[in-house]
Design an enzyme around this catalytic site. Structure first.
Site, PDB file in Angstrom:
ATOM      1  N   SER A 250       0.053   2.757  -0.905  1.00 29.78           N
ATOM      2  CA  SER A 250      -1.388   2.514  -0.871  1.00 29.78           C
ATOM      3  C   SER A 250      -2.083   3.695  -0.196  1.00 29.78           C
ATOM      4  O   SER A 250      -1.421   4.635   0.260  1.00 29.78           O
ATOM      5  CB  SER A 250      -1.676   1.237  -0.086  1.00 29.78           C
ATOM      6  OG  SER A 250      -1.464   1.488   1.291  1.00 29.78           O
ATOM      7  N   LYS A 251      -3.389   3.572  -0.095  1.00 30.25           N
ATOM      8  CA  LYS A 251      -4.210   4.635   0.503  1.00 30.25           C
ATOM      9  C   LYS A 251      -3.702   5.055   1.884  1.00 30.25           C
ATOM     10  O   LYS A 251      -3.845   6.203   2.278  1.00 30.25           O
ATOM     11  CB  LYS A 251      -5.667   4.148   0.642  1.00 30.25           C
ATOM     12  CG  LYS A 251      -6.341   3.975  -0.699  1.00 30.25           C
ATOM     13  CD  LYS A 251      -7.487   4.981  -0.881  1.00 30.25           C
ATOM     14  CE  LYS A 251      -7.790   5.228  -2.341  1.00 30.25           C
ATOM     15  NZ  LYS A 251      -8.288   4.040  -3.053  1.00 30.25           N
ATOM     16  N   ARG A 252      -3.123   4.115   2.595  1.00 30.81           N
ATOM     17  CA  ARG A 252      -2.615   4.429   3.936  1.00 30.81           C
ATOM     18  C   ARG A 252      -1.613   5.583   3.909  1.00 30.81           C
ATOM     19  O   ARG A 252      -1.426   6.280   4.888  1.00 30.81           O
ATOM     20  CB  ARG A 252      -1.917   3.201   4.539  1.00 30.81           C
ATOM     21  CG  ARG A 252      -2.841   2.164   5.100  1.00 30.81           C
ATOM     22  CD  ARG A 252      -2.052   1.043   5.744  1.00 30.81           C
ATOM     23  NE  ARG A 252      -1.106   0.441   4.810  1.00 30.81           N
ATOM     24  CZ  ARG A 252       0.198   0.516   4.914  1.00 30.81           C
ATOM     25  NH1 ARG A 252       0.735   1.154   5.927  1.00 30.81           N
ATOM     26  NH2 ARG A 252       0.983  -0.055   4.018  1.00 30.81           N
TER      27      ARG A 252
END
Ligand code: GLU
Length: 478
Positions: A250-252
């Site tokens: 994910s974006k993380r």
């Protein structure tokens, strides 16, 4: 004839995981001399955006994934955009209604919510309880008179559903976990599951290769295939892609879209190669594959059941590997936008300047990991260096100043200002003075480039030229 499809929803940029789904479908089609179809699943009007469709198409093309049928090129089974197929889904739904496979459900939002709460209180499984399945004629006409909206629900039979997934093997879904689900919404548009199945059927899809996140939809799809009397395609559910910390990518984890990598200057063939290894591999530990090799060697059975881990460091390594193997002409062309953006060059670029830029890039080619770094790596060939104070004080002192003064004299005396010549003369100087080469090379590099690290010192001096080199050294020892 093998027919597979990639069916992105244009609700964002092409995600790495989806790019891998597209790639595996593409490789499977090419390997089996089949067809690869691009279908845009844009029935979610609120979240779907034209600009994302355009971006997804651009990024797939950039990756070198070509399709045989799709919204942009048409084909026998089009249209290939679900929003243009609403009437087709309506026809299918009506047929199913007539045949008794689906029924109208008039339940209101409030009723459904109450149903959910009651089921929860009683500890029952959530889902629709089937109360509109067998409505009396009177009840139906009462609802119609009230002007209630309706959805169409499929009558879910109490049966076990099994698939023989090409990656996961036998997967059994206990029929009782499903309740009558919606296939057409009250606004007359299909649900995601219904549209997928109608399209897979009409587009004659033989193998559905998609992410494991869709596995839970598969029993629904099978029931719809059965209801419309279609043959059920083969399924292959690919494992998920995780970040380095083994949680879902994910974006993380930083950039997750193909676009973001593209903008940083990754080469499409490196990206293509890297994502092909996400959950797939040959028996040897081979890692570098050309597109042709991948097409030849690809097989669904070799897809791993375990999740794939996306490792940006590995991708970076692979990109630098490809950059080292790429001819300077192409690296030059691909670097131009980055150099322009950094304000180092301006167009038009004449032949002489082009040569200069290419030679500067060549000197650093071994070190380039992504093209975005090119401006930084060669900046001092275009701009006067900025000497960092701390380094300056460490490197430039009376002793090194004296050395640099003598180097200026030596350089000035070289007629054939070529790197071999320069190197010989400077090494001779070191020998004569009995000093270690680093005592001379280090301050010289710093004076000429403002850096403590960089490309081959003598190649750098040759490219900068006698005049510029001497000018920079003089500035430092002044
Ligand atoms: N449109 C779906 C998605 O973007 C894919 C559906 C499918 O492959 O069956 O995830």
């Amino acid at each position: 004839m093998v027919r597979v499809r990639f069916a992105p929803s244009p609700t964002g940029f092409l995600h790495i995981g989806n790019a891998r789904t597209a790639l595996f479908n593409y490789l499977f089609a090419r390997k089996n001399k089949g067809k690869f179809i691009l279908r845009i699943e844009d029935t979610d009007k609120e979240r779907s955006k034209k600009e994302y469709e355009i971006a997804i198409i651009e990024d797939l093309k950039w990756l070198g994934i070509e399709w045989d049928e799709g919204p942009d090129i048409g084909g026998t089974y089009g249209p290939y955009r679900q929003s243009e197929r609403i009437d087709i889904y309506k026809d299918f739904a009506e047929k199913l209604l007539k045949q008794g496979f689906v029924y109208k459900c008039y339940c209101t939002k409030q009723e459904l919510e109450k149903m959910r709460q009651e089921a929860e209180e009683k500890g029952l499984r959530p889902g629709y309880d089937g109360r509109c399945r067998n409505l009396t004629k009177e009840k139906i006409s009462q609802y119609e008179k009230e002007g209630r909206d309706f959805v169409l629900r499929l009558k879910v039979p109490e049966e076990k559903i099994e698939i023989n997934d090409l990656i996961r093997g036998k997967v059994v879904f206990e029929g009782e976990h499903l309740t009558d689900f919606v296939i057409m919404k009250s606004d007359g548009t299909p649900t995601f599951n219904f549209a997928v199945v109608v399209d897979d059927y009409l587009m004659k899809i033989t193998h559905v290769i998609r992410g494991e996140d869709h596995l839970s939809n598969t029993p629904k799809h099978i029931l719809i295939f059965k209801a419309i009397g279609a043959e059920i395609p083969q399924f292959a559910h690919m494992s998920m892609t995780l970040g380095p910390d083994r949680t879902r990518l994910s974006k993380r984890h930083g950039a997750t879209s193909v676009r973001a990598y593209r903008e940083q200057g990754y080469l499409p063939e490196a990206f293509f190669n890297y994502i092909s290894l996400l959950g797939w591999g040959t028996t040897e530990s081979k890692e570098i594959f050309t597109k042709e090799e991948l097409i030849n060697e690809f097989s669904i059975e070799r897809c791993h059941k375990a999740s794939a881990v996306f490792d940006p460091e590995k991708l970076l390594w692979m990109n630098s590997f490809y950059i080292r193997r790429t001819d300077i002409e192409r690296i030059y062309q691909l670097s131009i936008p980055f150099l322009k953006q950094a304000g180092l060059i301006e167009e038009p670029i004449n032949k002489e300047k082009e040569e200069y830029i290419k030679r500067a890039i060549s000197l650093e080619q071994e070190k380039i990991k992504i093209l975005k770094e090119v401006p930084f790596l060669i900046e001092f060939f275009f701009k006067e260096p900025e000497y960092e104070k701390e380094n300056f004080e460490k490197i430039i002192n009376p002793e090194t100043k004296k050395i640099l003064e003598e180097i200026v004299v030596i350089l000035d005396g070289i007629d054939n200002f070529r790197k071999q010549e320069i190197e010989i003369k400077i090494r001779d100087y070191c020998k004569e003075k009995g000093v270690k080469t680093s005592i001379v090379f280090h301050p010289l590099r710093f004076a000429v480039s403002g850096r403590t690290k960089g490309p081959d010192l003598f190649g750098m001096i040759e490219l900068l030229g006698k005049e510029k080199t001497i000018e920079r050294i003089r500035k430092v020892i002044m």
